[in-house]
Write a protein that holds these residues in place. Structure first.
Motif, PDB file in Angstrom:
ATOM      1  N   LYS A  80      -2.101  -2.815  -5.827  1.00 41.35           N
ATOM      2  CA  LYS A  80      -3.477  -2.533  -6.228  1.00 41.35           C
ATOM      3  C   LYS A  80      -3.844  -3.394  -7.439  1.00 41.35           C
ATOM      4  CE  LYS A  80      -3.970   1.919  -6.139  1.00 41.35           C
ATOM      5  NZ  LYS A  80      -3.973   3.301  -6.683  1.00 41.35           N
ATOM      6  N   GLU A  81      -5.014  -4.008  -7.400  1.00 38.07           N
ATOM      7  CA  GLU A  81      -5.454  -4.792  -8.557  1.00 38.07           C
ATOM      8  C   GLU A  81      -5.935  -3.801  -9.603  1.00 38.07           C
ATOM      9  OE1 GLU A  81      -8.229  -7.832  -7.176  1.00 38.07           O
ATOM     10  OE2 GLU A  81      -6.475  -9.117  -6.914  1.00 38.07           O
ATOM     11  N   ARG A  82      -5.434  -3.965 -10.807  1.00 37.05           N
ATOM     12  CA  ARG A  82      -5.757  -2.956 -11.817  1.00 37.05           C
ATOM     13  C   ARG A  82      -5.361  -3.436 -13.217  1.00 37.05           C
ATOM     14  NH1 ARG A  82      -0.872  -2.029  -9.426  1.00 37.05           N
ATOM     15  NH2 ARG A  82       0.795  -1.116 -10.670  1.00 37.05           N
ATOM     16  N   ILE A 141      -3.430  -6.949 -13.391  1.00 38.69           N
ATOM     17  CA  ILE A 141      -2.620  -7.288 -12.219  1.00 38.69           C
ATOM     18  C   ILE A 141      -3.574  -7.794 -11.138  1.00 38.69           C
ATOM     19  CG2 ILE A 141      -1.138  -6.390 -10.379  1.00 38.69           C
ATOM     20  CD1 ILE A 141      -0.053  -4.343 -12.262  1.00 38.69           C
ATOM     21  N   ARG A 142      -3.258  -8.941 -10.573  1.00 38.47           N
ATOM     22  CA  ARG A 142      -4.042  -9.474  -9.451  1.00 38.47           C
ATOM     23  C   ARG A 142      -3.126  -9.701  -8.268  1.00 38.47           C
ATOM     24  NH1 ARG A 142      -8.894  -8.109 -10.519  1.00 38.47           N
ATOM     25  NH2 ARG A 142      -9.890  -9.063 -12.312  1.00 38.47           N
ATOM     26  N   ARG A 143      -3.746  -9.754  -7.084  1.00 44.33           N
ATOM     27  CA  ARG A 143      -2.954  -9.811  -5.847  1.00 44.33           C
ATOM     28  C   ARG A 143      -3.451 -10.933  -4.933  1.00 44.33           C
ATOM     29  NH1 ARG A 143      -5.052  -5.200  -3.825  1.00 44.33           N
ATOM     30  NH2 ARG A 143      -6.715  -6.332  -2.823  1.00 44.33           N
ATOM     31  N   ILE A 144      -2.494 -11.621  -4.329  1.00 40.42           N
ATOM     32  CA  ILE A 144      -2.870 -12.631  -3.339  1.00 40.42           C
ATOM     33  C   ILE A 144      -1.847 -12.641  -2.200  1.00 40.42           C
ATOM     34  CG2 ILE A 144      -1.675 -14.703  -4.260  1.00 40.42           C
ATOM     35  CD1 ILE A 144      -5.340 -14.872  -3.723  1.00 40.42           C
ATOM     36  N   PHE A 145      -2.335 -12.670  -0.964  1.00 44.98           N
ATOM     37  CA  PHE A 145      -1.442 -12.778   0.197  1.00 44.98           C
ATOM     38  C   PHE A 145      -1.434 -14.230   0.666  1.00 44.98           C
ATOM     39  CE2 PHE A 145      -2.797  -8.272   0.649  1.00 44.98           C
ATOM     40  CZ  PHE A 145      -1.543  -7.675   0.658  1.00 44.98           C
TER      41      PHE A 145
END
Ligand SMILES: *[C@@H]1O[C@H](CO)[C@@H](O)[C@H](O)[C@H]1NC(C)=O
Ligand SMILES: *[C@@H]1O[C@H](CO)[C@@H](O)[C@H](O)[C@H]1NC(C)=O
Ligand SMILES: *[C@@H]1O[C@H](CO)[C@@H](O)[C@H](O)[C@H]1NC(C)=O
Ligand SMILES: *[C@@H]1O[C@H](CO)[C@@H](O)[C@H](O)[C@H]1NC(C)=O
Ligand SMILES: *[C@@H]1O[C@H](CO)[C@@H](O)[C@H](O)[C@H]1NC(C)=O
Length: 384
Positions: free
Chosen positions: A146-148, A155-159
């Motif tokens: 979860k981006e938060r 925190i960032r997310r990438i697939f």
């Protein structure tokens, strides 16, 4: 060369209206866009291509009238000793391992708030995902990825994804990713065959992308989509590092040393001498998940430019580190070789085993969802 071919084609054919139109369009495209051969890629892109910005996900649209990559097969690979006795996928590796540029189908240059904004990102979660694994991505978005803002840190997310299958099946999977991307803005997709032996390529393409779009992120978790990662603990661990805010070397996870290439042709990890001559691998961290600093990511990318691709991605990272004179480290909280439960008589999914760990391989989506919530239960009581 294209021009010469077209010229010949024009000379030899009595043109119907349709062909004429097609050739005309092609010439115009070449004229307008030019073509830009680098050492292995040529791609022409036409059509609408609006880049994705974080704040306006609904405007995402990526349409290619046509786009193709032409990284030429290395024909001389066929002259390597005993080439014909190698399995087909290994032959494929030898033919294409020099290819390092592929067109992007889905991009998100604003993920880190631009190159300068990227210093605001404390932990970037970089998750290799196969196009078909919609459910895994969904559950990660709701749980550890979860981006938060966690303890004051973003925190960032990438697939990371490639393509699969061909024809309409390929189109269908591409459409799925596009829809997800429109909703979540969290996918990078390149147009290469997303296979096990192409994972190193995926890794390199990401590092290339990062250098351009997120050069100042502090730390990264680089991992698979089937791990349980306690990202709360990761932030805590990283925040407690002594004088390293991502600007110094860090590479830690499940440390593997004294590993050797598997020479058994039926193994998933088969690496013949033609791909890796030495009978040793450098020390590396298991690819299920490892933590690294932004600094180390950049060094690895720099080293990778001059190291021939080895199709086992985690070992390849180790080779890049070795070349840079940097060492991977062991973190006891990373268990990529299986669940750490003591015996078959106890519940392997007791949240108390997972509360203090950083990462465990491997979890199914339903187990992941359950575990994330159980480890976050304020009423959870664990013995010492
Ligand atoms: C093609 O393969 C041959 C034989 O392995 C190798 O010597 C050569 O460097 C390769 N060329 C490229 C462009 O990678
Ligand atoms: C090539 O194959 C022959 C016969 O199977 C074998 O003796 C030789 O060691 C092989 N060479 C390499 C480099 O794999
Ligand atoms: C990697 O992807 C490229 C581009 O789609 C493909 O040509 C190649 O066969 C793939 N390599 C492997 C080992 O699957
Ligand atoms: C992608 O790789 C798989 C597995 O190696 C293979 O079966 C398939 O034909 C490849 N697809 C393309 C489009 O190259
Ligand atoms: C990249 O590597 C080259 C040598 O291969 C070195 O001279 C250069 O300083 C490196 N750059 C960075 C940013 O690490």
């Amino acid at each position: 060369m294209l021009r010469v071919l077209l010229y010949r084609f024009l000379r030899r054919n009595i043109l119907s209206g349709k062909t004429f139109l097609l050739v005309g369009t092609l010439l115009m495209v070449i004229y307008l866009y030019g073509y830009s051969p680098d050492h292995c890629a040529v791609h022409l892109k036409v059509g609408v291509r609006r880049d994705v910005h974080q704040n306006e996900p609904s405007t995402t649209e990526t349409t290619y009238a046509f786009s193709w990559t032409q990284c030429q097969q290395n024909m001389s690979a066929a002259h390597i000793t005993n080439f014909t006795s190698l399995p087909g996928n290994i032959q494929n590796v030898l033919y294409y391992r020099h290819c390092r540029h592929f067109p992007m189908l889905l991009d998100n240059p604003g993920k880190c708030g631009g190159p300068d904004g990227s210093s605001e990102v404390f932990l970037l979660l970089v998750i290799k995902s196969s196009p078909k694994n919609y459910e895994r991505r969904e559950v990660l978005r709701k749980t550890w990825a979860k981006e938060r803002l966690q303890n004051g840190a973003w925190i960032r997310r990438i697939f990371l994804s490639g393509t699969m299958e061909a024809g309409f099946r390929k189109e269908r999977l591409n459409k799925l990713l596009e829809l997800e991307h429109r909703e979540y803005n969290d996918i990078l997709q390149w147009d290469f065959n997303d296979t096990f032996y192409n994972l190193t390529l995926k890794q390199i393409l990401f590092l290339q992308w990062m250098e351009k779009n997120c050069p100042h992120v502090h730390f990264l978790l680089n991992g698979d989509e089937d791990v349980f990662a306690n990202t709360d603990n990761m932030v805590e661990y990283l925040q407690n590092l002594q004088d390293n805010n991502g600007n110094k070397h860090l590479f830690t996870g499940h440390l593997i040393y004294n590993a050797k290439p598997i020479r058994y042709a039926r193994s998933k990890y088969f690496i013949p001498v033609q791909l890796h001559q030495s009978d040793k691998y450098p020390a590396y961290c298991g690819g299920g998940g490892f933590l690294l600093s932004g600094y180390t990511a950049k060094v690895i990318y720099n080293m990778s430019r001059s190291i021939t691709m080895l199709p086992i991605d985690d070992v390849y990272m180790g080779m890049c580190l070795a070349k840079a004179g940097l060492r991977p480290e062991s973190h006891m909280g990373v268990k990529t070789a299986g669940h750490p439960f003591p015996s078959s008589r106890v519940d392997a999914y007791d949240p108390c085993f997972y509360k203090d760990l950083l990462l465990v391989h491997r979890f199914l989506p339903d187990e992941m969802y359950l575990m994330w919530h159980r480890t976050h239960d304020p009423n959870l009581i664990c013995g010492v």
